[in-house]
Scaffold this motif. Structure first.
Motif, short mmCIF file in Angstrom:
data_model
loop_
_atom_site.label_atom_id
_atom_site.label_comp_id
_atom_site.label_asym_id
_atom_site.label_seq_id
_atom_site.Cartn_x
_atom_site.Cartn_y
_atom_site.Cartn_z
N UNK A 8 0.81 -1.22 0.00
CA UNK A 8 0.00 0.00 0.00
C UNK A 8 0.84 1.27 0.00
N UNK A 9 1.98 1.24 0.69
CA UNK A 9 2.81 2.43 0.80
C UNK A 9 4.24 2.01 1.14
N UNK A 10 5.13 2.98 1.33
CA UNK A 10 6.54 2.70 1.59
C UNK A 10 6.70 1.94 2.91
N UNK A 11 5.90 2.28 3.93
CA UNK A 11 6.00 1.58 5.21
C UNK A 11 5.64 0.10 5.05
N UNK A 12 4.59 -0.18 4.29
CA UNK A 12 4.20 -1.57 4.05
C UNK A 12 5.27 -2.30 3.24
N UNK A 13 5.87 -1.61 2.29
CA UNK A 13 6.96 -2.19 1.50
C UNK A 13 8.14 -2.53 2.40
N UNK A 14 8.50 -1.63 3.29
CA UNK A 14 9.65 -1.85 4.19
C UNK A 14 9.46 -3.07 5.08
N UNK A 15 8.21 -3.42 5.38
CA UNK A 15 7.91 -4.56 6.25
C UNK A 15 7.86 -5.89 5.51
N UNK A 16 7.89 -5.87 4.19
CA UNK A 16 7.80 -7.11 3.40
C UNK A 16 9.08 -7.94 3.52
N UNK A 17 8.93 -9.28 3.48
CA UNK A 17 10.11 -10.14 3.56
C UNK A 17 10.80 -10.29 2.19
N UNK A 31 15.71 -13.78 1.35
CA UNK A 31 16.63 -14.20 2.42
C UNK A 31 15.92 -14.38 3.76
N UNK A 32 14.69 -13.88 3.86
CA UNK A 32 13.96 -13.95 5.12
C UNK A 32 13.98 -12.63 5.87
N UNK A 33 14.97 -11.78 5.59
CA UNK A 33 15.01 -10.44 6.18
C UNK A 33 13.88 -9.60 5.60
N UNK A 34 13.46 -8.59 6.35
CA UNK A 34 12.53 -7.63 5.77
C UNK A 34 13.32 -6.66 4.89
N UNK A 35 12.59 -5.94 4.07
CA UNK A 35 13.22 -4.92 3.22
C UNK A 35 13.96 -3.92 4.11
N UNK A 36 13.34 -3.50 5.22
CA UNK A 36 13.96 -2.52 6.11
C UNK A 36 15.23 -3.07 6.74
N UNK A 37 15.21 -4.34 7.18
CA UNK A 37 16.40 -4.93 7.80
C UNK A 37 17.54 -5.01 6.78
N UNK A 38 17.21 -5.35 5.56
CA UNK A 38 18.24 -5.42 4.51
C UNK A 38 18.79 -4.03 4.20
N UNK A 39 17.90 -3.02 4.18
CA UNK A 39 18.34 -1.64 3.94
C UNK A 39 19.33 -1.20 5.02
#
Length: 199
Positions: A34-43, A46-54
């Motif tokens: 839906x938005x950037x926050x939802x994108x950041x929470x996606x896995x 590798x299993x990491x979230x987008x935010x964790x990888x960033x």
């Protein structure tokens, strides 16, 4: 299409950065967040979230990296894309026509920065403002009162020719509008998106 920001061109060409951006784009296409926050929470795979990888990438590279925005076009026909360097990206949805026409259309959008597809999409208040500016400018220039309506319409039409994709002079043949080139190619543009990093 996803805009992932970094601080230098050196990082923008980094393989890890590019792989991250590509994987994020695939998630946008597949999951439709839906938005950037939802994108950041996606896995990620590798299993990491987008935010964790960033965050891990920021630590590894030593430069800030940010997910700024994304867009996903719902294809009514087919999607053409074009990326100019690391700063401009375009998606355009068009029906009929061939791939070369789609690519030319995407390149045109990258170069000429239209804001809307048709003049009907220009907000009425924007058109009114253009009319007011055109009238004030014509009066300042001392144009005759009787000529004002024609001058105002000419300047408003000039605004449309600059900002409306279908009314712009085509990049590869300035004697034709984009709309005319599409018509001759048996194609119709239905939507587009243009990102320029930082704008």
């Amino acid at each position: 299409m996803v805009e992932v920001n970094c601080e230098t061109d050196f990082v923008a060409r980094n393989d890890d950065f590019r792989a991250f951006a590509n994987e994020v784009a695939q998630i946008v296409a597949r999951d439709q967040p839906a938005d950037v926050a939802a994108l950041a929470a996606r896995p990620l795979a590798s299993g990491d979230t987008v935010e964790a990888r960033r965050v891990a990438l920021v630590q590894k590279i030593g430069e800030n990296i940010a997910l700024r925005r994304f867009v996903r076009l719902e294809a009514q026909g087919r999607i053409a894309s074009y990326v100019h360097g690391t700063r401009i990206g375009v998606l355009v949805d068009y029906t009929s026509g061939n791939e070369a026409l789609g690519k030319d259309l995407a390149m045109h959008i990258a170069a000429f920065s239209p804001t809307v597809l048709t003049r009907d999409e220009v907000p009425a208040e924007t058109v009114e403002n253009e009319r007011r500016v055109a009238e004030a400018t014509a009066k300042e220039e001392g144009k005759p009162e009787a000529a004002l309506p024609r001058i105002i319409e000419g300047r408003v039409n000039g605004f449309f020719k600059e900002n409306v994709l279908l009314e712009q002079a085509f990049a590869k043949d300035a004697k034709k509008t984009v709309g005319k080139v599409l018509e001759e190619g048996g194609a119709t543009a239905t939507s587009f998106a243009r990102f320029r990093v930082g704008q």
